[in-house]
Design a protein around this motif. Structure first.
Motif, PDB file in Angstrom:
ATOM      1  N   PHE A   1       2.146   8.745  -2.166  1.00 39.60           N
ATOM      2  CA  PHE A   1       2.118   8.502  -0.724  1.00 39.60           C
ATOM      3  C   PHE A   1       0.703   8.249  -0.217  1.00 39.60           C
ATOM      4  CE2 PHE A   1       5.582  11.572  -1.521  1.00 39.60           C
ATOM      5  CZ  PHE A   1       6.661  10.816  -1.101  1.00 39.60           C
ATOM      6  N   ASP A   2      -0.283   8.822  -0.902  1.00 50.67           N
ATOM      7  CA  ASP A   2      -1.669   8.687  -0.474  1.00 50.67           C
ATOM      8  C   ASP A   2      -2.080   7.221  -0.453  1.00 50.67           C
ATOM      9  OD1 ASP A   2      -2.299  11.420  -0.082  1.00 50.67           O
ATOM     10  OD2 ASP A   2      -2.507  11.684  -2.246  1.00 50.67           O
ATOM     11  N   ASP A   3      -2.851   6.893   0.541  1.00 50.57           N
ATOM     12  CA  ASP A   3      -3.422   5.555   0.719  1.00 50.57           C
ATOM     13  C   ASP A   3      -2.411   4.501   1.162  1.00 50.57           C
ATOM     14  OD1 ASP A   3      -5.902   6.623  -0.041  1.00 50.57           O
ATOM     15  OD2 ASP A   3      -5.496   6.195  -2.150  1.00 50.57           O
ATOM     16  N   ALA A   4      -1.134   4.857   1.309  1.00 52.62           N
ATOM     17  CA  ALA A   4      -0.172   3.889   1.840  1.00 52.62           C
ATOM     18  C   ALA A   4      -0.440   3.741   3.335  1.00 52.62           C
ATOM     19  CB  ALA A   4       1.262   4.357   1.608  1.00 52.62           C
ATOM     20  N   GLU A   5      -0.512   2.506   3.778  1.00 55.25           N
ATOM     21  CA  GLU A   5      -0.684   2.274   5.204  1.00 55.25           C
ATOM     22  C   GLU A   5       0.636   2.510   5.935  1.00 55.25           C
ATOM     23  OE1 GLU A   5      -3.471  -1.199   6.053  1.00 55.25           O
ATOM     24  OE2 GLU A   5      -2.895  -1.477   3.946  1.00 55.25           O
ATOM     25  N   ILE A   6       1.729   2.150   5.278  1.00 52.44           N
ATOM     26  CA  ILE A   6       3.061   2.377   5.837  1.00 52.44           C
ATOM     27  C   ILE A   6       3.956   2.918   4.725  1.00 52.44           C
ATOM     28  CG2 ILE A   6       5.097   1.342   6.917  1.00 52.44           C
ATOM     29  CD1 ILE A   6       3.248  -0.853   7.999  1.00 52.44           C
ATOM     30  N   VAL A   7       4.592   4.058   4.989  1.00 54.42           N
ATOM     31  CA  VAL A   7       5.607   4.604   4.095  1.00 54.42           C
ATOM     32  C   VAL A   7       6.949   4.377   4.781  1.00 54.42           C
ATOM     33  CG1 VAL A   7       6.550   6.670   3.012  1.00 54.42           C
ATOM     34  CG2 VAL A   7       4.070   6.358   3.132  1.00 54.42           C
ATOM     35  N   ILE A   8       7.839   3.651   4.112  1.00 54.41           N
ATOM     36  CA  ILE A   8       9.191   3.444   4.617  1.00 54.41           C
ATOM     37  C   ILE A   8      10.100   4.355   3.817  1.00 54.41           C
ATOM     38  CG2 ILE A   8      11.060   1.789   4.910  1.00 54.41           C
ATOM     39  CD1 ILE A   8       8.904  -0.395   5.117  1.00 54.41           C
ATOM     40  N   LEU A   9      10.729   5.284   4.522  1.00 59.40           N
ATOM     41  CA  LEU A   9      11.474   6.358   3.880  1.00 59.40           C
ATOM     42  C   LEU A   9      12.933   6.315   4.325  1.00 59.40           C
ATOM     43  CD1 LEU A   9      11.183   8.967   2.181  1.00 59.40           C
ATOM     44  CD2 LEU A   9      10.556  10.135   4.274  1.00 59.40           C
TER      45      LEU A   9
ATOM     46  N   ARG B   1       3.137  13.453   6.293  1.00 52.46           N
ATOM     47  CA  ARG B   1       2.080  13.195   7.274  1.00 52.46           C
ATOM     48  C   ARG B   1       0.941  14.195   7.155  1.00 52.46           C
ATOM     49  NH1 ARG B   1      -1.237  10.428   9.325  1.00 52.46           N
ATOM     50  NH2 ARG B   1      -1.589  10.340  11.540  1.00 52.46           N
ATOM     51  N   ALA B   2       1.275  15.469   6.975  1.00 57.46           N
ATOM     52  CA  ALA B   2       0.259  16.521   6.967  1.00 57.46           C
ATOM     53  C   ALA B   2      -0.454  16.689   5.630  1.00 57.46           C
ATOM     54  CB  ALA B   2       0.894  17.853   7.369  1.00 57.46           C
ATOM     55  N   PHE B   3       0.214  16.361   4.528  1.00 57.98           N
ATOM     56  CA  PHE B   3      -0.335  16.675   3.215  1.00 57.98           C
ATOM     57  C   PHE B   3      -0.683  15.445   2.381  1.00 57.98           C
ATOM     58  CE2 PHE B   3       1.593  20.598   4.516  1.00 57.98           C
ATOM     59  CZ  PHE B   3       0.739  21.564   4.030  1.00 57.98           C
ATOM     60  N   THR B   4      -0.642  14.256   2.978  1.00 55.92           N
ATOM     61  CA  THR B   4      -1.070  13.042   2.286  1.00 55.92           C
ATOM     62  C   THR B   4      -1.940  12.233   3.227  1.00 55.92           C
ATOM     63  OG1 THR B   4       0.687  11.496   2.975  1.00 55.92           O
ATOM     64  CG2 THR B   4       1.193  12.986   1.129  1.00 55.92           C
ATOM     65  N   THR B   5      -2.482  11.151   2.724  1.00 56.39           N
ATOM     66  CA  THR B   5      -3.314  10.293   3.559  1.00 56.39           C
ATOM     67  C   THR B   5      -2.560   9.075   4.074  1.00 56.39           C
ATOM     68  OG1 THR B   5      -4.160   9.081   1.641  1.00 56.39           O
ATOM     69  CG2 THR B   5      -5.425  11.010   2.357  1.00 56.39           C
ATOM     70  N   ALA B   6      -1.232   9.093   3.990  1.00 54.28           N
ATOM     71  CA  ALA B   6      -0.416   7.980   4.505  1.00 54.28           C
ATOM     72  C   ALA B   6      -0.684   7.818   6.005  1.00 54.28           C
ATOM     73  CB  ALA B   6       1.063   8.257   4.273  1.00 54.28           C
ATOM     74  N   SER B   7      -0.815   6.573   6.437  1.00 54.31           N
ATOM     75  CA  SER B   7      -1.147   6.305   7.838  1.00 54.31           C
ATOM     76  C   SER B   7       0.071   6.369   8.758  1.00 54.31           C
ATOM     77  CB  SER B   7      -1.799   4.936   7.966  1.00 54.31           C
ATOM     78  OG  SER B   7      -3.001   4.892   7.234  1.00 54.31           O
ATOM     79  N   TYR B   8       1.125   5.656   8.398  1.00 59.99           N
ATOM     80  CA  TYR B   8       2.319   5.603   9.233  1.00 59.99           C
ATOM     81  C   TYR B   8       3.551   5.820   8.368  1.00 59.99           C
ATOM     82  CZ  TYR B   8      -0.765   3.635  12.735  1.00 59.99           C
ATOM     83  OH  TYR B   8      -1.791   3.430  13.604  1.00 59.99           O
ATOM     84  N   ILE B   9       4.561   6.486   8.945  1.00 65.26           N
ATOM     85  CA  ILE B   9       5.788   6.760   8.224  1.00 65.26           C
ATOM     86  C   ILE B   9       6.946   6.264   9.082  1.00 65.26           C
ATOM     87  CG2 ILE B   9       7.216   8.537   7.149  1.00 65.26           C
ATOM     88  CD1 ILE B   9       4.470  10.224   7.309  1.00 65.26           C
ATOM     89  N   VAL B  10       7.800   5.446   8.464  1.00 66.89           N
ATOM     90  CA  VAL B  10       8.961   4.904   9.147  1.00 66.89           C
ATOM     91  C   VAL B  10      10.198   5.440   8.447  1.00 66.89           C
ATOM     92  CG1 VAL B  10      10.218   2.794   9.722  1.00 66.89           C
ATOM     93  CG2 VAL B  10       7.702   2.788   9.712  1.00 66.89           C
TER      94      VAL B  10
END
Length: 108
Positions: free
Chosen positions: A65-73, A97-106
């Motif tokens: 998940f780290d470094d993903a600009e967008i995570v689609i879940l 959101r709290a434990f990775t560096t992912a920017s946005y989560i959808v």
């Protein structure tokens, strides 16, 4: 753009990837099935370590998940082999959101 698609079923993941490609965006990375299960187990292990000992907590290595600009879940992750209550996006999005560096989560 670094997009990560997470799903418990390959066919749905393929549909999401195809839609992203049709929009002219680069091919996203995928976490599907057992690979997603493995990453979530590591994430949950990190979360537990933090809750158990927040003063001395140190992250346990880089996650997909780290470094993903967008995570689609995908919202319904019922087919994953994770112990406990059936997983949904709502049950893990805060941890991502709290434990990775992912920017946005959808959540889909």
């Amino acid at each position: 753009m670094n997009i990560l698609v997470c799903d418990d079923e390959q066919s749905r993941c393929d549909q999401i990837v195809a839609s992203i490609r049709e929009a002219g965006l680069p091919k996203p990375r995928e976490l599907v099935g057992t690979q997603l299960t493995t990453e979530l187990k590591t994430l949950f292990k990190n979360v537990k370590a933090c809750f158990d000992n927040p003063v001395d907590y140190k992250p346990g290595g880089k996650l997909a998940f780290d470094d993903a600009e967008i995570v689609i879940l995908d919202n319904n992750l019922a087919l994953l082999e994770v112990e406990g209550t059936r997983l949904t996006a709502e049950s893990i999005v805060g941890y991502v959101r709290a434990f990775t560096t992912a920017s946005y989560i959808v959540s889909l």
